[in-house]
Design a protein around this motif. Structure first.
Motif, PDB file in Angstrom:
ATOM      1  N   LYS A  23       1.255  -1.565   0.237  1.00 19.07           N
ATOM      2  CA  LYS A  23      -0.013  -0.315   0.404  1.00 19.07           C
ATOM      3  C   LYS A  23       0.882   0.874  -0.205  1.00 19.07           C
ATOM      4  N   VAL A  25       0.799   5.350  -0.191  1.00 17.47           N
ATOM      5  CA  VAL A  25      -0.254   6.575   0.054  1.00 17.47           C
ATOM      6  C   VAL A  25       0.501   7.866  -0.640  1.00 17.47           C
ATOM      7  N   ARG A  37      -5.416  12.169   0.115  1.00 15.37           N
ATOM      8  CA  ARG A  37      -5.045  11.477   0.315  1.00 15.37           C
ATOM      9  C   ARG A  37      -5.708  10.557  -0.752  1.00 15.37           C
ATOM     10  N   HIS A  39      -5.089   6.407  -1.912  1.00 17.66           N
ATOM     11  CA  HIS A  39      -4.258   5.144  -1.822  1.00 17.66           C
ATOM     12  C   HIS A  39      -4.177   4.081  -2.067  1.00 17.66           C
ATOM     13  N   TRP A  41      -1.746   0.810  -3.933  1.00 16.14           N
ATOM     14  CA  TRP A  41      -1.157  -0.585  -4.139  1.00 16.14           C
ATOM     15  C   TRP A  41      -0.334  -0.788  -5.091  1.00 16.14           C
TER      16      TRP A  41
END
Length: 160
Positions: A23, A25, A37, A39, A41
């Motif tokens: 992950k 950010v 923000r 997220h 991957w």
């Protein structure tokens, strides 16, 4: 399925390994509002999805370093379908395929990758459905996610 035997599709459609991702950010600056923000991957190890039961040598290869949001589920539907789950690897493969307009199909001969004809958007969506099935995603979830990409996938599909 008879006496525990796998169907032809279950034998031929497969991922060559698990999804290895971390992950990340990412901060997005906004002009008139607070920073947001996001997220994402990042794929740490490349993997392949052998998706074609008519030509079992064909595969989609996802490269390491690719960043994705996993399943692109709008926030208002997050209570029904989560962004990550058993289907994550299929979602990553689908995002990669969309980003590259389906030009991600290969076969391997004598250790060399040979690029194949690109997949249409419909074929990419079908590969996503097959990937979810391969990973064991239940039928209702598979149905909802497949219908969503068929109906709204054009929004995120890159223009020529």
């Amino acid at each position: 399925m008879v006496l525990g035997l796998k169907s032809r599709n279950e034998i031929l459609m497969r991922f060559d390994g698990p999804l290895d991702a971390r992950k990340v950010v990412k901060k997005i600056k906004r002009k008139f509002w607070f920073d947001k923000r996001v997220h994402e991957w990042e794929v740490l190890a490349p993997f392949r999805f052998y998706f074609d039961d008519e030509n079992p040598e064909r595969f989609i290869q996802v490269d390491a370093g690719w960043r994705t949001d996993l399943a692109s589920v709008p926030g208002i539907f997050g209570f029904v379908i989560q962004k990550d789950g058993i289907w994550s690897q299929a979602a990553v493969t689908h995002d990669w395929s969309y980003k590259n307009r389906g030009d991600v199909v290969y076969i391997e001969k004598k250790g060399k990758l040979i690029k194949q004809n690109p997949l249409s958007r419909k074929e990419q969506d079908r590969a996503f459905e097959n990937g979810m099935q391969t990973l064991g995603t239940n039928l209702p979830t598979r149905f909802i996610m497949f219908r969503a990409v068929r109906r709204f996938g054009f929004i995120s599909y890159p223009k020529k």
